[in-house]
Design a protein around this motif. Sequence first.
Motif, short mmCIF file in Angstrom:
data_model
loop_
_atom_site.label_atom_id
_atom_site.label_comp_id
_atom_site.label_asym_id
_atom_site.label_seq_id
_atom_site.Cartn_x
_atom_site.Cartn_y
_atom_site.Cartn_z
N TYR A 149 43.22 12.64 3.30
CA TYR A 149 42.11 11.68 3.39
C TYR A 149 40.75 12.38 3.39
CZ TYR A 149 39.04 8.08 5.26
OH TYR A 149 37.99 7.20 5.44
N TYR B 229 45.88 12.42 7.07
CA TYR B 229 44.49 12.70 7.41
C TYR B 229 43.94 13.87 6.58
CZ TYR B 229 40.38 14.08 10.09
OH TYR B 229 39.10 14.42 10.44
N LEU C 80 36.81 3.77 6.84
CA LEU C 80 37.39 2.83 5.88
C LEU C 80 36.94 1.39 6.11
CD1 LEU C 80 41.04 4.20 5.64
CD2 LEU C 80 39.36 4.11 3.79
N MET D 154 39.38 7.69 10.49
CA MET D 154 39.78 6.97 9.28
C MET D 154 39.46 5.49 9.37
SD MET D 154 43.33 8.90 8.12
CE MET D 154 44.23 8.61 9.65
N LEU E 60 46.98 2.72 6.37
CA LEU E 60 47.17 3.85 7.28
C LEU E 60 48.63 4.03 7.65
CD1 LEU E 60 44.18 3.30 9.75
CD2 LEU E 60 44.30 4.86 7.80
N GLN F 220 39.78 13.57 0.02
CA GLN F 220 39.32 12.49 -0.84
C GLN F 220 37.90 12.06 -0.48
OE1 GLN F 220 42.00 9.30 -2.18
NE2 GLN F 220 43.56 10.20 -0.87
#
Length: 214
Positions: free
Chosen positions: A127, A124, A97, A93, A110, A130
């Motif tokens: 995430y 997660y 990101l 992540m 986060l 997405q």
Amino acid sequence: MPYDKELIAHKLIRWEEYLNHYKLPAWKELPDIGLYMDQVIALLTQYLDFIPVEDQKDKPVTPTTINNYVRLKVMPAPEKRRYYRVHIAYLIMIFTLKQGISIGSLQKLLPPPTGGEEAVAAFYTNYIQQVREIGSFYTAQTRAAVQDILDPGVTDEGAVEKVILQSILQSGLARIMAEKLLHLQDADREAVLAQETIRDSQGRHPLDHSEKET
């Protein structure tokens, strides 16, 4: 310098195909056996192979960057120098990101490192879903924006530069919006609205950062 339109079209199609098939590993697919740093680097390099590397000396995933994220408490520390599923999830992540947001703002987004593995697993899982959805949306939008490049009958020499500028501007505006929204985390509603009233009365732009917002 003029662009090779055929080559650009070829690369755009390859990028579209890649994004349409790209997916991050599910939570249960992440190794939970305790990996050492060199194994973590190899694994992340495989997962994040879409991140461009301009110079082999400037690799995006390095022991130094990972140690910095631990030091800054963006992610939990390894256990006896070993990294487990929760650590790998954080790193995936973070490295995806950070392409569009600062580490300071990312830390607000986060889950806290002390929040427990269950919270990280849920975050997660949402995430990576997405990531798939945004990838599909992005490729559809890009396909519409680059038609002049993909169409061999169009001879607009400025088409490539136009797409590059549009991509940069869209990326910049999206980052500003994300930063502004994250800045409102735990904000004092009345104080924020009061500052907006002051800006409006002074004719200042809503995104003026000359004074720190509350």
